[in-house]
Design a protein around this motif. Structure first.
Motif, PDB file in Angstrom:
ATOM      1  N   PRO A 126       1.002  -1.215  -0.045  1.00  0.00           N
ATOM      2  CA  PRO A 126      -0.261   0.033   0.611  1.00  0.00           C
ATOM      3  C   PRO A 126       0.804   1.195   0.365  1.00  0.00           C
ATOM      4  CG  PRO A 126       0.536  -0.598   2.356  1.00  0.00           C
ATOM      5  CD  PRO A 126       0.175  -1.585   1.548  1.00  0.00           C
ATOM      6  N   TYR A 127      -0.036   2.377  -0.183  1.00  0.00           N
ATOM      7  CA  TYR A 127       1.149   3.184  -0.645  1.00  0.00           C
ATOM      8  C   TYR A 127       1.534   3.949   1.402  1.00  0.00           C
ATOM      9  CZ  TYR A 127       1.729   9.085  -0.753  1.00  0.00           C
ATOM     10  OH  TYR A 127       1.783   9.675  -1.689  1.00  0.00           O
ATOM     11  N   LYS A 128       2.715   4.257   1.299  1.00  0.00           N
ATOM     12  CA  LYS A 128       2.680   4.461   2.857  1.00  0.00           C
ATOM     13  C   LYS A 128       4.684   5.074   2.182  1.00  0.00           C
ATOM     14  CE  LYS A 128       4.628   2.645   7.210  1.00  0.00           C
ATOM     15  NZ  LYS A 128       4.437   1.088   7.134  1.00  0.00           N
ATOM     16  N   PRO A 129       4.464   7.157   1.581  1.00  0.00           N
ATOM     17  CA  PRO A 129       5.654   7.408   1.762  1.00  0.00           C
ATOM     18  C   PRO A 129       6.034   8.310   2.946  1.00  0.00           C
ATOM     19  CG  PRO A 129       3.554   8.866   1.838  1.00  0.00           C
ATOM     20  CD  PRO A 129       3.138   7.822   2.142  1.00  0.00           C
ATOM     21  N   ASP A 130       6.910   6.748   3.886  1.00  0.00           N
ATOM     22  CA  ASP A 130       7.994   6.938   4.955  1.00  0.00           C
ATOM     23  C   ASP A 130       8.498   7.354   5.019  1.00  0.00           C
ATOM     24  OD1 ASP A 130       8.492   5.405   3.520  1.00  0.00           O
ATOM     25  OD2 ASP A 130       7.045   3.392   5.521  1.00  0.00           O
ATOM     26  N   GLY A 131       9.308   7.340   3.435  1.00  0.00           N
ATOM     27  CA  GLY A 131      10.797   7.733   3.178  1.00  0.00           C
ATOM     28  C   GLY A 131      11.567   6.122   3.447  1.00  0.00           C
ATOM     29  N   ASP A 132      10.859   5.434   3.535  1.00  0.00           N
ATOM     30  CA  ASP A 132      12.265   4.020   3.464  1.00  0.00           C
ATOM     31  C   ASP A 132      12.271   3.232   2.420  1.00  0.00           C
ATOM     32  OD1 ASP A 132      12.556   3.731   6.352  1.00  0.00           O
ATOM     33  OD2 ASP A 132      10.509   2.354   6.804  1.00  0.00           O
ATOM     34  N   HIS A 180      11.536   1.562  -1.156  1.00  0.00           N
ATOM     35  CA  HIS A 180      10.796   1.232  -1.029  1.00  0.00           C
ATOM     36  C   HIS A 180      10.968   1.282  -2.994  1.00  0.00           C
ATOM     37  CE1 HIS A 180       8.272   1.346   1.725  1.00  0.00           C
ATOM     38  NE2 HIS A 180       8.056   2.176   2.370  1.00  0.00           N
ATOM     39  N   GLY A 181      11.205  -0.002  -3.921  1.00  0.00           N
ATOM     40  CA  GLY A 181      11.394  -0.630  -4.626  1.00  0.00           C
ATOM     41  C   GLY A 181      10.289  -0.856  -5.495  1.00  0.00           C
ATOM     42  N   THR A 182       9.284  -1.448  -4.893  1.00  0.00           N
ATOM     43  CA  THR A 182       7.947  -1.499  -5.943  1.00  0.00           C
ATOM     44  C   THR A 182       7.815  -0.322  -5.962  1.00  0.00           C
ATOM     45  OG1 THR A 182       8.011  -3.613  -5.426  1.00  0.00           O
ATOM     46  CG2 THR A 182       6.288  -2.442  -6.277  1.00  0.00           C
ATOM     47  N   SER A 183       7.204   0.197  -5.086  1.00  0.00           N
ATOM     48  CA  SER A 183       6.730   1.807  -5.269  1.00  0.00           C
ATOM     49  C   SER A 183       7.235   2.522  -6.336  1.00  0.00           C
ATOM     50  CB  SER A 183       6.173   2.147  -3.782  1.00  0.00           C
ATOM     51  OG  SER A 183       5.689   1.325  -2.753  1.00  0.00           O
ATOM     52  N   ALA A 184       8.423   2.922  -6.039  1.00  0.00           N
ATOM     53  CA  ALA A 184       9.359   4.112  -7.438  1.00  0.00           C
ATOM     54  C   ALA A 184       8.919   2.981  -8.426  1.00  0.00           C
ATOM     55  CB  ALA A 184      10.456   3.648  -6.240  1.00  0.00           C
ATOM     56  N   ALA A 185       8.970   2.240  -8.532  1.00  0.00           N
ATOM     57  CA  ALA A 185       8.510   2.251 -10.049  1.00  0.00           C
ATOM     58  C   ALA A 185       7.232   2.262 -10.375  1.00  0.00           C
ATOM     59  CB  ALA A 185       9.249   0.114  -9.820  1.00  0.00           C
ATOM     60  N   VAL A 186       6.707   2.120  -9.758  1.00  0.00           N
ATOM     61  CA  VAL A 186       5.429   2.508  -9.733  1.00  0.00           C
ATOM     62  C   VAL A 186       5.203   3.835 -10.292  1.00  0.00           C
ATOM     63  CG1 VAL A 186       2.749   2.414  -9.239  1.00  0.00           C
ATOM     64  CG2 VAL A 186       3.823  -0.199  -8.809  1.00  0.00           C
ATOM     65  N   GLU A 187       5.487   4.660  -8.937  1.00  0.00           N
ATOM     66  CA  GLU A 187       5.841   5.989  -9.846  1.00  0.00           C
ATOM     67  C   GLU A 187       6.241   6.396 -10.887  1.00  0.00           C
ATOM     68  OE1 GLU A 187       6.523   9.904  -6.523  1.00  0.00           O
ATOM     69  OE2 GLU A 187       7.870   7.841  -6.718  1.00  0.00           O
ATOM     70  N   PHE A 191      -2.123   3.945  -3.678  1.00  0.00           N
ATOM     71  CA  PHE A 191      -1.648   5.439  -4.212  1.00  0.00           C
ATOM     72  C   PHE A 191      -2.488   6.533  -5.200  1.00  0.00           C
ATOM     73  CE2 PHE A 191       1.186   2.560  -3.969  1.00  0.00           C
ATOM     74  CZ  PHE A 191       2.732   2.051  -3.705  1.00  0.00           C
ATOM     75  N   PRO A 192      -2.069   7.707  -4.112  1.00  0.00           N
ATOM     76  CA  PRO A 192      -3.063   8.790  -4.999  1.00  0.00           C
ATOM     77  C   PRO A 192      -2.871   9.186  -6.767  1.00  0.00           C
ATOM     78  CG  PRO A 192      -1.739   9.657  -3.125  1.00  0.00           C
ATOM     79  CD  PRO A 192      -1.377   8.078  -3.578  1.00  0.00           C
ATOM     80  N   PHE A 193      -1.397   9.339  -6.859  1.00  0.00           N
ATOM     81  CA  PHE A 193      -1.536   9.374  -8.349  1.00  0.00           C
ATOM     82  C   PHE A 193      -2.016   8.279  -9.639  1.00  0.00           C
ATOM     83  CE2 PHE A 193       2.148   7.894  -6.657  1.00  0.00           C
ATOM     84  CZ  PHE A 193       2.875   6.914  -6.913  1.00  0.00           C
ATOM     85  N   VAL A 194      -2.246   7.296  -8.976  1.00  0.00           N
ATOM     86  CA  VAL A 194      -3.209   5.640  -9.578  1.00  0.00           C
ATOM     87  C   VAL A 194      -4.066   5.871  -9.528  1.00  0.00           C
ATOM     88  CG1 VAL A 194      -3.198   3.447  -9.893  1.00  0.00           C
ATOM     89  CG2 VAL A 194      -0.996   4.142  -8.962  1.00  0.00           C
ATOM     90  N   ARG A 195      -5.239   6.512  -8.547  1.00  0.00           N
ATOM     91  CA  ARG A 195      -6.153   6.079  -8.381  1.00  0.00           C
ATOM     92  C   ARG A 195      -6.992   7.241  -9.176  1.00  0.00           C
ATOM     93  NH1 ARG A 195      -6.048   6.980  -3.324  1.00  0.00           N
ATOM     94  NH2 ARG A 195      -6.645   9.613  -3.350  1.00  0.00           N
ATOM     95  N   GLU A 196      -6.144   8.583  -9.277  1.00  0.00           N
ATOM     96  CA  GLU A 196      -6.307   9.995 -10.115  1.00  0.00           C
ATOM     97  C   GLU A 196      -5.866   9.910 -11.819  1.00  0.00           C
ATOM     98  OE1 GLU A 196      -4.160  13.779 -11.316  1.00  0.00           O
ATOM     99  OE2 GLU A 196      -3.140  12.974  -9.647  1.00  0.00           O
ATOM    100  N   LYS A 197      -5.277   8.577 -11.934  1.00  0.00           N
ATOM    101  CA  LYS A 197      -5.235   8.664 -13.746  1.00  0.00           C
ATOM    102  C   LYS A 197      -6.763   7.175 -14.048  1.00  0.00           C
ATOM    103  CE  LYS A 197      -1.585  10.415 -14.867  1.00  0.00           C
ATOM    104  NZ  LYS A 197      -1.214  10.959 -15.863  1.00  0.00           N
ATOM    105  N   VAL A 198      -6.438   6.465 -13.329  1.00  0.00           N
ATOM    106  CA  VAL A 198      -7.800   5.302 -13.168  1.00  0.00           C
ATOM    107  C   VAL A 198      -9.238   6.176 -13.266  1.00  0.00           C
ATOM    108  CG1 VAL A 198      -9.117   3.169 -12.330  1.00  0.00           C
ATOM    109  CG2 VAL A 198      -6.252   3.529 -12.415  1.00  0.00           C
ATOM    110  N   GLU A 199      -9.022   6.661 -12.166  1.00  0.00           N
ATOM    111  CA  GLU A 199     -11.041   7.672 -11.702  1.00  0.00           C
ATOM    112  C   GLU A 199     -11.107   8.620 -13.286  1.00  0.00           C
ATOM    113  OE1 GLU A 199     -10.720   9.121  -7.915  1.00  0.00           O
ATOM    114  OE2 GLU A 199     -11.511   7.045  -6.951  1.00  0.00           O
ATOM    115  N   ALA A 200      -9.685   9.635 -13.702  1.00  0.00           N
ATOM    116  CA  ALA A 200      -9.628   9.983 -15.241  1.00  0.00           C
ATOM    117  C   ALA A 200      -9.711   9.538 -16.191  1.00  0.00           C
ATOM    118  CB  ALA A 200      -8.827  11.301 -14.733  1.00  0.00           C
ATOM    119  N   ASP A 201      -9.794   8.212 -16.294  1.00  0.00           N
ATOM    120  CA  ASP A 201      -9.943   7.162 -17.224  1.00  0.00           C
ATOM    121  C   ASP A 201      -8.875   7.003 -18.213  1.00  0.00           C
ATOM    122  OD1 ASP A 201     -11.450   4.900 -18.472  1.00  0.00           O
ATOM    123  OD2 ASP A 201     -12.086   6.577 -19.835  1.00  0.00           O
ATOM    124  N   GLU A 202      -7.209   7.275 -17.574  1.00  0.00           N
ATOM    125  CA  GLU A 202      -6.289   7.581 -18.135  1.00  0.00           C
ATOM    126  C   GLU A 202      -5.382   6.698 -18.572  1.00  0.00           C
ATOM    127  OE1 GLU A 202      -4.947  11.348 -16.889  1.00  0.00           O
ATOM    128  OE2 GLU A 202      -6.434  12.505 -17.942  1.00  0.00           O
TER     129      GLU A 202
END
Length: 216
Positions: free
Chosen positions: A77-83, A85-92, A177-188
């Motif tokens: 899950p989305y967790k911007p804690d500064g640790d 996060h290879g997978t989260s970085a790849a998604v971003e 992930f806010p940027f994922v949700r935004e893209k999905v909800e905008a049908d992008e």
């Protein structure tokens, strides 16, 4: 770094064969990819398992897929804690920089990571419960899925179901992930969940309306 060694000879020979054939025959395309940058249409998150070869499954060429692999194709899950996060970085990067149109999570049969999670959660793999186990702590992401199979008496069926749950949990976590949700909800951008049978070559896709995987 004193511990690095030259490549084994069989890998050197394979590289040289690729360079003399596939690369030589398509050198203009490779040069264009290098100069113009990558524009993949899709990101694929798959397992590290050497038997899962997503480019072969889809007959993909270089530059088509942005691929990230990890144990059991899990997305935290989305967790911007500064640790770290290879997978989260790849998604971003895929979503915000490459602007992929599709984000695909693909699980598979005989997944060792999922089987390990099942063993750990059922008390059969205490070594994975240790805080020092990287695999065990990573597989904690799948514990909610185990709750759905804990009462199954057929371990093989339970693990198969848990392989599906790994895909579903990753899809759910993507939407945190806010940027994922935004893209999905905008049908992008669209999300897709797949599962492949590595022995039979089968491919199924997740259908949310019926909460099940159906063959393609």
């Amino acid at each position: 770094m004193k511990n690095a060694r030259p490549l084994p000879s069989y890998l050197v020979q394979r590289y040289q064969g690729w360079k003399a054939t596939t690369f030589a025959e398509n050198h203009i395309w490779y040069r264009r990819l290098a100069e113009d940058g990558q524009r993949p249409r899709a990101m694929i998150v798959s397992c590290c398992d050497s038997r899962v070869h997503v480019t072969s499954i889809f007959g993909a060429d270089s530059g088509e897929f942005f691929i990230h692999r990890n144990i059991a194709n899990l997305i935290p899950p989305y967790k911007p804690d500064g640790d770290l996060h290879g997978t989260s970085a790849a998604v971003e990067y895929a979503v915000t920089a490459l602007k992929v149109a599709h984000l695909i999570v693909i699980g598979h049969s005989q997944c060792g990571g999922v089987a390990g999670c099942h063993a750990m959660c059922s008390g059969k793999a205490p070594e994975l419960e240790e805080k020092s186990s990287f695999v065990g702590r990573w597989m904690d992401l799948l514990r909610p899925g185990y709750e759905k199979v804990a009462d199954m008496t057929d371990d093989a069926q339970a693990i198969r179901t848990l392989e599906h749950e790994a895909v579903k949990i990753s899809l759910s976590n993507l939407m945190t992930f806010p940027f994922v949700r935004e893209k999905v909800e905008a049908d992008e951008m669209t999300l897709h969940g797949l599962w492949t049978d590595i022995g039979e070559g089968g491919l199924s896709q997740y259908i949310p309306e019926i909460d099940a995987f159906e063959p393609i």
